[in-house]
Motif scaffolding. Sequence first.
Motif, PDB file in Angstrom:
ATOM      1  N   GLU A   6       0.830  -1.204   0.000  1.00  0.00           N
ATOM      2  CA  GLU A   6       0.000   0.000   0.000  1.00  0.00           C
ATOM      3  C   GLU A   6       0.867   1.257   0.000  1.00  0.00           C
ATOM      4  OE1 GLU A   6      -3.109   0.669  -0.634  1.00  0.00           O
ATOM      5  OE2 GLU A   6      -3.056  -1.498  -1.074  1.00  0.00           O
ATOM      6  N   ARG A   7       1.937   1.192   0.830  1.00  0.00           N
ATOM      7  CA  ARG A   7       2.816   2.356   0.927  1.00  0.00           C
ATOM      8  C   ARG A   7       3.478   2.641  -0.441  1.00  0.00           C
ATOM      9  NH1 ARG A   7       6.337   1.039   5.006  1.00  0.00           N
ATOM     10  NH2 ARG A   7       8.089   0.976   3.562  1.00  0.00           N
ATOM     11  N   ARG A   9       2.308   1.881  -3.360  1.00  0.00           N
ATOM     12  CA  ARG A   9       1.313   2.467  -4.279  1.00  0.00           C
ATOM     13  C   ARG A   9       1.134   3.957  -3.997  1.00  0.00           C
ATOM     14  NH1 ARG A   9      -2.539  -1.136  -7.041  1.00  0.00           N
ATOM     15  NH2 ARG A   9      -2.128  -3.253  -6.365  1.00  0.00           N
ATOM     16  N   ARG A  10       1.037   4.279  -2.728  1.00  0.00           N
ATOM     17  CA  ARG A  10       0.850   5.688  -2.360  1.00  0.00           C
ATOM     18  C   ARG A  10       2.053   6.520  -2.803  1.00  0.00           C
ATOM     19  NH1 ARG A  10       1.191   5.907   2.996  1.00  0.00           N
ATOM     20  NH2 ARG A  10       0.067   3.959   3.270  1.00  0.00           N
ATOM     21  N   GLU A  11       3.219   6.002  -2.481  1.00  0.00           N
ATOM     22  CA  GLU A  11       4.454   6.753  -2.809  1.00  0.00           C
ATOM     23  C   GLU A  11       4.577   6.990  -4.319  1.00  0.00           C
ATOM     24  OE1 GLU A  11       7.355   5.121   0.729  1.00  0.00           O
ATOM     25  OE2 GLU A  11       7.890   4.730  -1.387  1.00  0.00           O
ATOM     26  N   GLY A  13       2.148   7.059  -6.463  1.00  0.00           N
ATOM     27  CA  GLY A  13       1.110   8.030  -6.848  1.00  0.00           C
ATOM     28  C   GLY A  13       1.555   9.445  -6.538  1.00  0.00           C
ATOM     29  N   GLU A  14       2.130   9.635  -5.341  1.00  0.00           N
ATOM     30  CA  GLU A  14       2.557  10.987  -4.954  1.00  0.00           C
ATOM     31  C   GLU A  14       3.763  11.427  -5.785  1.00  0.00           C
ATOM     32  OE1 GLU A  14       3.228  10.597  -0.778  1.00  0.00           O
ATOM     33  OE2 GLU A  14       1.058  10.475  -0.381  1.00  0.00           O
TER      34      GLU A  14
END
Length: 340
Positions: A6-7, A9-11, A13-14
């Motif tokens: 999840e991390r 994916r978030r990273e 995306g950001e």
Amino acid sequence: MKEKIERIRREIGEGMQGVTTRKQLFELKMQYLGKTGAISALSKGMRDLPPEERPAAGKLVGDVRAWAEEQFAAREEELKKEELAARYASEKIDVTMPAHLAGGGSVHPVSLVKQELVDIFAGMGFDVFEGPEIEQDYYNFQALNIPADHPARDMQDTFFIGGDFLLRWQTSSGQIRVMESKKPPIKVLSPGRVYRSDSDATHSPMFHQMEGLVVDKGITLNDLKGMLDEFARRMFSSETKTRLRPSYFPFTEPSVEVDLSCRNCGGKGCRVCKGTGWIEVLGAGMVNRRVLENCGIDPDVYTGFAFGMGLERIAMIKYGINDIRLLFENDVRFLKQFRD
Ligand code: DAH
């Protein structure tokens, strides 16, 4: 594991939001998908998991890898389009902007006169023949009935090259070349450069002539006069008259000097025509029997006329130029006056 994914994916995306160039995108991609990247590290970390958890974890890692690759590919496409659009914008040419004009050229007055003469005579059915500038004595002199003691053969007049060769003194040499290779009817115009050891305000060591030759059955001096009248009207003005005066050339008999009525005073007499009302423009005559014979043409069957004019002289008369050297100095202030 899930959290890690999840991390990531978030990273990604950001991180993607801050990326503005393909280079930055590549660097970001390497951080996750490169050999030592975070997703690759996940794959390697699988070894430490108990065997029963591996398949599920493998699927998760495979999914995130596929997702990340898709994200990077999509962003890459977007960036490519943006870069192309930016390039188009920066290289855009405004076709409505005023043009920067480079100084245009112009046709030289001697070329203008030559083109005009060729047009006029082509309209009367003349072909154009251009003979060689390095000529043999035979074509320039002997065949034209110019005897060995003729003054034109003097070293002071002619540029001899050596052996039998010289720089042609007159385009009349072209007459012989044409008559040698073609049987009558003949109607040719022969323009070109000629060379004489002469230089002052009205003479140049190199200048241009235009020769004309007509040979057929029944050609008379009257045909010459009629053709010259037409030439004078077309080249100068419809009021221009011609006058023939007796003269002498070795290759014509009878020979004439052709004058045109002075355009400046209309024939009354002025400074330009030195008070005579006439301006001498060319030499002409009926082709001498001997010249025809030299070329294998029977003078009892065929007759012909010939004429020769200096193109610089015609240009000087037509444009009111008083010094021939202006035509050769190529001063642009002079030449640009002839721009259309
Ligand atoms: N070739 C002569 C010259 O240079 C000009 C000339 C005179 C040419 C009479 C001719 C002619 O064809 O018939 O002065």
